[in-house]
Every structure is written in C-alpha cells, then in structure tokens.
Design a protein around this motif. Structure first.
Motif, short mmCIF file in Angstrom:
data_model
loop_
_atom_site.label_atom_id
_atom_site.label_comp_id
_atom_site.label_asym_id
_atom_site.label_seq_id
_atom_site.Cartn_x
_atom_site.Cartn_y
_atom_site.Cartn_z
N ASP A 14 65.55 -15.27 85.27
CA ASP A 14 66.74 -15.67 84.50
C ASP A 14 66.30 -16.30 83.20
O ASP A 14 65.62 -17.34 83.20
N HIS A 15 66.70 -15.63 82.03
CA HIS A 15 66.29 -16.11 80.71
C HIS A 15 67.47 -16.76 79.95
O HIS A 15 67.50 -16.75 78.72
N ARG A 16 68.48 -17.28 80.66
CA ARG A 16 69.64 -17.87 80.00
C ARG A 16 69.25 -19.04 79.10
O ARG A 16 69.78 -19.21 78.00
N LEU A 17 68.34 -19.85 79.55
CA LEU A 17 67.90 -20.97 78.73
C LEU A 17 67.28 -20.48 77.43
O LEU A 17 67.52 -21.02 76.34
N TRP A 58 67.95 -17.62 75.89
CA TRP A 58 68.99 -17.12 74.99
C TRP A 58 69.83 -18.24 74.39
O TRP A 58 70.25 -18.19 73.23
N SER A 59 70.08 -19.27 75.17
CA SER A 59 70.85 -20.41 74.65
C SER A 59 70.13 -21.08 73.49
O SER A 59 70.71 -21.39 72.45
N LEU A 60 68.83 -21.29 73.68
CA LEU A 60 68.04 -21.90 72.60
C LEU A 60 68.01 -21.00 71.38
O LEU A 60 68.04 -21.46 70.22
N TYR A 61 67.95 -19.69 71.65
CA TYR A 61 67.88 -18.74 70.55
C TYR A 61 69.18 -18.78 69.72
O TYR A 61 69.16 -18.82 68.47
N ILE A 62 70.37 -18.80 70.41
CA ILE A 62 71.66 -18.85 69.73
C ILE A 62 71.83 -20.16 68.98
O ILE A 62 72.33 -20.22 67.85
N LEU A 63 71.37 -21.25 69.64
CA LEU A 63 71.45 -22.56 68.98
C LEU A 63 70.62 -22.58 67.70
O LEU A 63 71.04 -23.13 66.67
#
Length: 540
Positions: A497-500, A502-507
């Motif tokens: 799970d790479h959600r973290l 992607w979240s950092l990337y969007i931020l």
C-alpha cells in the motif's frame, strides 16, 4: 728399429713380472697369480694344468658335467674361485677341501640341484658365497656350519620350498642374505636368530603367506628388508618394532587387506616405504611414527576408499607420495595431507575422485607437482591451489569436467595461472555441456550462468541472458549491459500500500502550486509599483 726393439723388451719384462708362472694354453693370464679360462670340460679342470700358487681362478662357459674332487687339489693359497655361467650339474664331496684360504666362491648360474652337506667344511675363511641362479630344491642343515666368517650369502633364484630352522645358526657375521626368487611359503621361527649383524635381507619373489611375530627380532642392525612380490595376507602386530635402523622396506605386490595399528611406529630411520599393489581396504588411524627421513611412500593399486584424517602427519620430510590406480578411492578428508610441509610430488591420478575439499592442499607450501588426471572430477573449488608458491605443474586431463556455472571460480584460477596446467598430457576438456571444448578456451557465456539479484563479480562482464518468466508473474530481465540499478525486476507479492507515498506527493504538488501563486502575485504587485513610480517621475 731400435726403439721398437726396446719397446718389445720392456713389454716382455713387464709381462714376465705380471705373470710369474706358465699360463695354460686354454687360459688367459694378464694379472699376476690369476688365470681366466673359458670353455672346456668341467670334469677335466685338473687337466688344464693350472699352477697351484694361483690366488684367483675364473672359469666360464664350461661344458656340462660334474665338478670332481681333484679339480683344485693343492691350491692352498687360492683366495677367489669363480665358476659362474657354466653347466655344472653336480659337485663332488671334497671338491673344495684344499682351498683353506678361499674368501670368495661363486657358483652362480649353473645347473646344480643339490650340494653335499660337508662341501664347505674346510672353507673357514670364506666371506662371500654365491649360489644364485641354480636349481637347488633343498639345502642340508649342516651346509654352512663352519662358515663363521661368511658375510655375503646369495641363494636367490633357485627352487627352494623350505629352509631348515638351524641353517644360519653359525653365520653370526652375515651382513647380506638373499633368498629371493624361490618358492618359500614359510620361514621357521628362529631361522634368523643369530644374525645380529645382518644389514640386508632380501625375501622378495617367494610364496610367503605370513610373517611370524619375533622372526625379525634379532635383526637390530638391519637397514634393508625386501618382502615385495609374495603372498603375505597378514603381518603380526609389532613385527618391525625391533628394526630401529631399518631404512628401506618394501611390502608391495602382496595380499595385505589391512595393516596392524602402529605397525611402523618405531621405524624412525625409514627413508623408503612401498605398500603398493596390495588389496588394502583401509589404513589404521595411527600407522606411522616420527619418520623425518622418509622420502618416498607408495600406495598405488590398492582397494582404499578414503584415507584417515592426518594419516601422514608424522612424515614431515616426505618428498614424494603416490596414490594412483586406486579404483575405489572416491573421497579424501580435508586434512588427509596435513603435516607434509616438505612434499614436492603428489600423484592422485587414475582414481575415482569426484571432488576435492577446499583445504586439501593447505600448508603444502613445497608442492611442485599435482597429478589429478584420469579421475571423475567435474569441478574444483576456485582456491583449491591457493598459497602454493612452489607449484609448477597440475595435470587435470581425462576428467568429466561439467562446464557449467559451478566451474566459474576454478576457471578464473585457470585463467590466472595458464602455465601450470601440464602440456605433456591430454589437456582438460568439457563433457556434457560444450563437449570437447578445452577448459582454457571457455568463455563466461559458455558456462550458462543464470542472472542473480546481486551485482555481477567485478572480474566478469557477462551479457545477462533472459530468465524464464512464470505464468502471470511480471519480471524484467536485462538484455544488455545497462547499469545494474536499472535492472531490478518487480516480483509479484511486492505491491504494498503506497497511499502515504501518494499523499506526500500530492501535498508536495499543492505546496509547489501555492508557492508559485505567491511568487506570481508578488511579481504582479512589483510590476504595478514600478509603473506608478515611472508615471510620477514623468510628471516631475
């Protein structure tokens, strides 16, 4: 003319001094008090007219017959009598009775089947007696009873089947005894009890089946013992314990299947030992004592399957070790040759060795030649011959080398030491994969090594072949020499799970947009400010 006459006179005078008696017509007399005769009838030696003051008589190639009792009558000063290479079929009693000063008697290479028991009774001063290469089938127990000064006795190459127990009882000064090449099956106890000065005992090429305990006990001065080419199937424990001066021992070509423990423990002066061509199935863990002087040891043609660990540890001075033609020798322990720091030649050819331990040759720093041809070797460790500074030749031919990836480390060693592989024999070649190809000609691609997940060795630069891909399993295999960091396959089961992430990337993207907006807004404000300043300056 005068010079020639003087030369003839000098030669005549010299001959007169060398030959002080009339030489018989059938003989040659070129040495003072000596005669050499060839041909003629054995039974008519007395008719030759040999002077009685001779000290040496040599009679060769006589016609078949009996040596008569009057053949050497009156020759009391004779010291050496050679009657060899004739056809003497018998010797009459009393034939040597007048030879009271005789020191050497040679009757070898005749046809004599038997000798009278009192034949040598008057030869008290005799030192050498040669009776070899005759047809003797028996020896009278009293034949040597008066030969108290005898030092050399040769009875070899006859047809003797036994020896009387007291035959040598009066030969206390004997140095050399040779009874080889007969049909002896047993040596009676006490046969050699009086031979405290014996230095050389030759018993090879008989039919001996055993060696009794104590038979050799009195031979404390013995330096050479030859027991090869018999039928010995056992040796008594401690059979050689009293032979402290023994230097040469041959036990080859017998029927020994085992050896007693500590058999050679006390042979500290041994320099040569032959155990080859015996059906030995194993060696005891303790066989050899301290033998710093042993230079050669041969264990060829046995039934050995392996060797005890550190079997030769006490043979610190060994130079040559032969372990060849052992069809069952399939494995060796890593410490088999421990302690052989002076070993120079090691032969392990014509065996059934399938592999060698990595440290087999460790500490053999004097090793110069290793023979491993005609085995079942398929591969070797890459460092099996490391730290051998004196190594000059390795023979590896006639092995079923499996030229695959397992051979890669040893192949690297071969490339680094191309001059060590023996050129006088068949060079090592591949079998199975790449059959017939020389090992030295192999390339890394020929080995068919699969790619792995780690970086390739620095010494090799292969072209990585594609790995087989399993069904429904993604993989990426490099097909060129790209940097290894770009050739990492993604295997199934690693999709975490790479959600973290992607979240950092969007931020990060949002922050970048905000910062960009602030910069643009600030630029717009600065531009308006500059325009206002320009107008005010224009009005002024």
């Amino acid at each position: 003319m005068l010079r020639a006459a003087l030369l003839c006179a000098v030669l005549a005078l010299l001959r007169a001094q060398l030959v002080s008696f009339p030489c018989p017509p059938a003989c040659s007399c070129f040495v003072r008090d000596a005669a050499q005769c060839s041909g003629g009838d054995v039974e008519r030696i007395a008719a030759l007219g040999l002077p009685t003051n001779l000290t040496v008589i040599m009679l060769y190639r006589m016609d078949r017959g009996t040596l008569r009792s009057d053949s050497f009558r009156g020759m009391t000063v004779l010291q050496r009598l050679l009657l060899a290479d004739s056809h003497i079929s018998a010797v009459a009693p009393g034939a040597f009775n007048d030879l009271i000063n005789l020191k050497t008697l040679r009757l070898s290479r005749n046809q004599i089947p038997d000798l009278p028991g009192s034949l040598f009774d008057q030869l008290v001063l005799l030192e050498q007696l040669f009776l070899s290469h005759n047809k003797l089938t028996r020896i009278d127990q009293n034949l040597f009873r008066n030969l108290v000064n005898l030092q050399h006795l040769l009875l070899n190459n006859n047809q003797l089947v036994s020896l009387p127990a007291g035959l040598f009882a009066h030969l206390g000064n004997l140095r050399v005894l040779d009874v080889s090449g007969n049909n002896l099956t047993h040596l009676p106890q006490g046969l050699l009890g009086a031979q405290a000065k014996l230095e050389r005992l030759v018993l090879h090429s008989n039919q001996l089946v055993s060696l009794d305990a104590g038979l050799l006990r009195s031979l404390r001065a013995l330096a050479e013992l030859r027991l090869d080419r018999n039928r010995l199937h056992s040796l008594a424990p401690g059979a050689f314990d009293q032979l402290r001066d023994l230097s040469i021992l041959t036990l080859s070509r017998n029927q020994l299947r085992s050896l007693p423990s500590a058999l050679f423990l006390h042979l500290h002066n041994l320099t040569f030992l032959a155990l080859d061509e015996n059906p030995l199935e194993e060696l005891p863990g303790v066989l050899f004592g301290e033998m710093a002087g042993l230079r050669g040891l041969w264990l060829n043609r046995t039934e050995l399957r392996t060797l005890p660990d550190a079997a030769f540890r006490n043979l610190s001075g060994l130079r040559a070790l032969g372990l060849t033609l052992n069809p069952r020798l399939g494995a060796l322990p890593e410490g088999a040759f421990r302690g052989l720091g002076q070993l120079r030649q090691l032969s392990l050819s014509h065996n059934a060795l399938r592999a060698l331990p990595r440290g087999l040759f460790r500490d053999l720093r004097s090793l110069e030649q290793v023979r491993l041809e005609h085995n079942l070797l398929q591969t070797l460790p890459g460092d099996v011959f490391e730290d051998l500074p004196g190594l000059a030749e390795v023979l590896l031919g006639h092995n079923p080398w499996r030229c695959d990836c397992d051979l890669r480390p040893f192949l690297a060693w071969l490339r680094q030491h191309p001059g060590l592989v023996g050129r006088a024999e068949e060079p090592p070649r591949c079998q199975g994969r790449r059959p017939g190809l020389l090992l030295q000609a192999l390339s890394d691609g020929d080995l068919g090594c699969p790619s792995t997940g780690g970086p390739p060795p620095h010494s090799l630069a292969p072209t990585w072949p594609a790995l087989p891909v399993a069904r429904d399993r993604p993989a990426w295999v490099p097909t060129s020499a790209e940097p290894w960091a770009r050739a990492q396959p993604v295997a199934e089961g690693q999709g975490q799970d790479h959600r973290l992430f992607w979240s950092l990337y969007i931020l990060l993207l949002a922050a970048q947009a905000v910062i960009t907006g602030v910069i643009v807004f600030a630029m717009m404000k600065l531009c308006r400010l500059f325009r206002k300043l320009i107008r005010e300056r224009a009005l002024v």
